[in-house]
Motif scaffolding. Sequence first.
Motif, PDB file in Angstrom:
ATOM      1  N   PHE A   1       1.124  -1.497   0.170  1.00 12.91           N
ATOM      2  CA  PHE A   1      -0.126   0.055  -0.012  1.00 12.91           C
ATOM      3  C   PHE A   1       0.992   1.928  -0.090  1.00 12.91           C
ATOM      4  O   PHE A   1       0.866   2.114  -0.829  1.00 12.91           O
ATOM      5  CB  PHE A   1      -0.643   0.188   1.655  1.00 12.91           C
ATOM      6  CG  PHE A   1      -1.939   1.348   1.803  1.00 12.91           C
ATOM      7  CD1 PHE A   1      -2.871   1.255   0.911  1.00 12.91           C
ATOM      8  CD2 PHE A   1      -1.010   2.373   2.201  1.00 12.91           C
ATOM      9  CE1 PHE A   1      -4.011   2.689   0.491  1.00 12.91           C
ATOM     10  CE2 PHE A   1      -1.738   2.992   2.177  1.00 12.91           C
ATOM     11  CZ  PHE A   1      -2.804   3.383   1.893  1.00 12.91           C
ATOM     12  N   ILE A   2       1.668   1.044   0.403  1.00 14.02           N
ATOM     13  CA  ILE A   2       2.844   1.856   0.586  1.00 14.02           C
ATOM     14  C   ILE A   2       3.585   2.719  -0.133  1.00 14.02           C
ATOM     15  O   ILE A   2       3.025   3.722  -0.558  1.00 14.02           O
ATOM     16  CB  ILE A   2       3.479   2.517   2.058  1.00 14.02           C
ATOM     17  CG1 ILE A   2       2.844   2.236   3.997  1.00 14.02           C
ATOM     18  CG2 ILE A   2       4.721   3.398   1.545  1.00 14.02           C
ATOM     19  CD1 ILE A   2       3.649   1.384   4.697  1.00 14.02           C
TER      20      ILE A   2
ATOM     21  N   GLU B   1       0.433  12.316  -7.913  1.00 12.97           N
ATOM     22  CA  GLU B   1      -1.069  13.045  -7.622  1.00 12.97           C
ATOM     23  C   GLU B   1      -1.994  11.812  -8.116  1.00 12.97           C
ATOM     24  O   GLU B   1      -1.628  11.461  -9.194  1.00 12.97           O
ATOM     25  CB  GLU B   1      -1.288  14.290  -8.542  1.00 12.97           C
ATOM     26  CG  GLU B   1       0.551  15.364  -7.164  1.00 12.97           C
ATOM     27  CD  GLU B   1      -0.402  15.080  -6.025  1.00 12.97           C
ATOM     28  OE1 GLU B   1      -1.482  14.924  -5.307  1.00 12.97           O
ATOM     29  OE2 GLU B   1       0.265  15.069  -4.752  1.00 12.97           O
TER      30      GLU B   1
ATOM     31  N   LEU C   1       0.068   2.486 -11.853  1.00 18.73           N
ATOM     32  CA  LEU C   1       2.092   2.660 -10.854  1.00 18.73           C
ATOM     33  C   LEU C   1       3.133   3.129 -11.766  1.00 18.73           C
ATOM     34  O   LEU C   1       3.309   4.113 -10.481  1.00 18.73           O
ATOM     35  CB  LEU C   1       1.803   0.802 -10.469  1.00 18.73           C
ATOM     36  CG  LEU C   1       1.260   0.008  -9.319  1.00 18.73           C
ATOM     37  CD1 LEU C   1       1.569  -1.096  -9.073  1.00 18.73           C
ATOM     38  CD2 LEU C   1       1.220   0.877  -7.877  1.00 18.73           C
TER      39      LEU C   1
ATOM     40  N   LEU D   1      -4.581  -1.327  -3.751  1.00 18.43           N
ATOM     41  CA  LEU D   1      -4.537  -0.037  -2.412  1.00 18.43           C
ATOM     42  C   LEU D   1      -4.516   1.428  -3.048  1.00 18.43           C
ATOM     43  O   LEU D   1      -4.925   2.034  -3.046  1.00 18.43           O
ATOM     44  CB  LEU D   1      -4.909  -0.703  -1.109  1.00 18.43           C
ATOM     45  CG  LEU D   1      -5.943  -1.662  -0.452  1.00 18.43           C
ATOM     46  CD1 LEU D   1      -6.306  -2.531   0.454  1.00 18.43           C
ATOM     47  CD2 LEU D   1      -7.602  -1.012  -0.777  1.00 18.43           C
ATOM     48  N   GLY D   2      -3.211   0.984  -2.596  1.00 21.24           N
ATOM     49  CA  GLY D   2      -2.344   2.160  -2.290  1.00 21.24           C
ATOM     50  C   GLY D   2      -2.442   3.518  -3.694  1.00 21.24           C
ATOM     51  O   GLY D   2      -3.108   4.791  -3.892  1.00 21.24           O
ATOM     52  N   SER D   3      -2.596   2.324  -4.885  1.00 21.10           N
ATOM     53  CA  SER D   3      -2.269   3.423  -6.536  1.00 21.10           C
ATOM     54  C   SER D   3      -3.625   3.697  -6.903  1.00 21.10           C
ATOM     55  O   SER D   3      -3.944   4.457  -7.532  1.00 21.10           O
ATOM     56  CB  SER D   3      -1.934   2.311  -7.088  1.00 21.10           C
ATOM     57  OG  SER D   3      -3.316   1.035  -7.522  1.00 21.10           O
ATOM     58  N   SER D   4      -5.001   3.701  -5.863  1.00 20.72           N
ATOM     59  CA  SER D   4      -6.338   3.896  -6.303  1.00 20.72           C
ATOM     60  C   SER D   4      -6.224   5.949  -6.144  1.00 20.72           C
ATOM     61  O   SER D   4      -7.380   5.840  -6.568  1.00 20.72           O
ATOM     62  CB  SER D   4      -7.244   3.595  -5.154  1.00 20.72           C
ATOM     63  OG  SER D   4      -6.648   3.064  -3.840  1.00 20.72           O
ATOM     64  N   ARG D   5      -5.253   5.876  -5.545  1.00 24.62           N
ATOM     65  CA  ARG D   5      -5.095   7.361  -5.298  1.00 24.62           C
ATOM     66  C   ARG D   5      -5.334   8.256  -6.450  1.00 24.62           C
ATOM     67  O   ARG D   5      -5.646   9.515  -6.720  1.00 24.62           O
ATOM     68  CB  ARG D   5      -4.057   7.769  -4.245  1.00 24.62           C
ATOM     69  CG  ARG D   5      -2.922   7.942  -4.627  1.00 24.62           C
ATOM     70  CD  ARG D   5      -2.006   8.214  -3.786  1.00 24.62           C
ATOM     71  NE  ARG D   5      -2.324  10.292  -3.496  1.00 24.62           N
ATOM     72  CZ  ARG D   5      -1.095  10.527  -2.835  1.00 24.62           C
ATOM     73  NH1 ARG D   5       0.253   9.955  -2.952  1.00 24.62           N
ATOM     74  NH2 ARG D   5      -0.899  11.750  -3.021  1.00 24.62           N
TER      75      ARG D   5
ATOM     76  N   GLY E   1       2.245   1.807  -3.816  1.00 21.77           N
ATOM     77  CA  GLY E   1       1.884   2.293  -4.146  1.00 21.77           C
ATOM     78  C   GLY E   1       0.941   3.797  -4.034  1.00 21.77           C
ATOM     79  O   GLY E   1       1.060   3.973  -5.482  1.00 21.77           O
ATOM     80  N   TYR E   2       0.477   3.696  -3.050  1.00 22.78           N
ATOM     81  CA  TYR E   2       0.523   5.529  -2.732  1.00 22.78           C
ATOM     82  C   TYR E   2       1.586   5.978  -2.723  1.00 22.78           C
ATOM     83  O   TYR E   2       1.135   7.443  -3.813  1.00 22.78           O
ATOM     84  CB  TYR E   2       0.135   5.395  -0.473  1.00 22.78           C
ATOM     85  CG  TYR E   2      -0.443   7.101  -0.659  1.00 22.78           C
ATOM     86  CD1 TYR E   2      -1.673   6.621  -0.755  1.00 22.78           C
ATOM     87  CD2 TYR E   2       0.835   7.485  -0.400  1.00 22.78           C
ATOM     88  CE1 TYR E   2      -2.516   8.264  -0.265  1.00 22.78           C
ATOM     89  CE2 TYR E   2       0.078   8.682  -0.239  1.00 22.78           C
ATOM     90  CZ  TYR E   2      -1.963   8.820   0.646  1.00 22.78           C
ATOM     91  OH  TYR E   2      -2.034  10.738   0.532  1.00 22.78           O
ATOM     92  N   TYR E   3       3.042   6.069  -2.788  1.00 23.79           N
ATOM     93  CA  TYR E   3       3.877   6.916  -2.909  1.00 23.79           C
ATOM     94  C   TYR E   3       4.504   6.915  -4.226  1.00 23.79           C
ATOM     95  O   TYR E   3       4.890   7.969  -5.587  1.00 23.79           O
ATOM     96  CB  TYR E   3       4.259   7.451  -2.216  1.00 23.79           C
ATOM     97  CG  TYR E   3       4.418   7.974  -0.436  1.00 23.79           C
ATOM     98  CD1 TYR E   3       4.531   8.424  -0.853  1.00 23.79           C
ATOM     99  CD2 TYR E   3       4.647   6.504   0.310  1.00 23.79           C
ATOM    100  CE1 TYR E   3       4.076   9.311   0.630  1.00 23.79           C
ATOM    101  CE2 TYR E   3       4.065   6.824   1.218  1.00 23.79           C
ATOM    102  CZ  TYR E   3       4.133   8.558   1.760  1.00 23.79           C
ATOM    103  OH  TYR E   3       3.449   9.377   2.625  1.00 23.79           O
TER     104      TYR E   3
END
Length: 248
Positions: free
Chosen positions: A109-110, A118, A158, A215-219, A112-114
């Motif tokens: 998640f971390i 944006e 991603l 989940l992380g990349s869903s942002r 993917g999120y970073y």
Amino acid sequence: MHPILQGLILGFIIVLPGMSGGTVFVILGIYENVIKDLVKLNIKPYIPLMLGAIVGIFLGAMAFAVFFENHRDATAAFLLGCLLASIKPVLRNCPKVNSKRMIILAIGFIIGYYLVGEPISVVTANEEVSWVILFIGGAIASAVMIIPGLPGSSVLILFGIYDSLLFYIKELDIINLAIFGIGGVIGIFSLVKLLERLYSKHRGLISYSFAGLILGSSRALLPYRMDIIILILFVLGFAVVWRWSGKE
């Protein structure tokens, strides 16, 4: 079903984030033969299927590019639902959750999120993607796509090039599409067997880390605004992938 029609279905489906090409092959009953023939470089029987897939990808991508350009939030909400629902097939038949797997999911998640940065927006002609990123993204996404349950389009999100590829297809940017396509062909023939073996041996590890990445990349697909139409489209996208993935 005629191979060209199978290819059209495959091409249109894999444009959606969360949809696995390998799952389509399983449903069509050709997965094992495809893997064996890819390893042997026996592609002649699949030329009609590949032609159909190319047409399906272009039709699907052009449709989403137009919708994304004119209705960014609505399209993003639909694709977000598709992406999140793909966690179901990714974790299907995996070992139950424990502390170790939750840590793996959290790490995914971390990352993917970073990694995605944006939320994606409408791409313009001034925004160029490195050819190296296009090549690597094409190679990994294509190889991952072949594994049932793993969505190749999620890899593009991603890498931050999903929206760029929609733009390139809409504008028929042959050079960038060719770079991506070359990476995709090399990825399928050189990485798919390796990924299949790794996936078979380490299914739990790969699946939970991939679920975290999703989940992380869903942002990247978060709508800028929220209303009832956006919510309905999110639920619709979620339902499409959830129901389709259940067919496997």
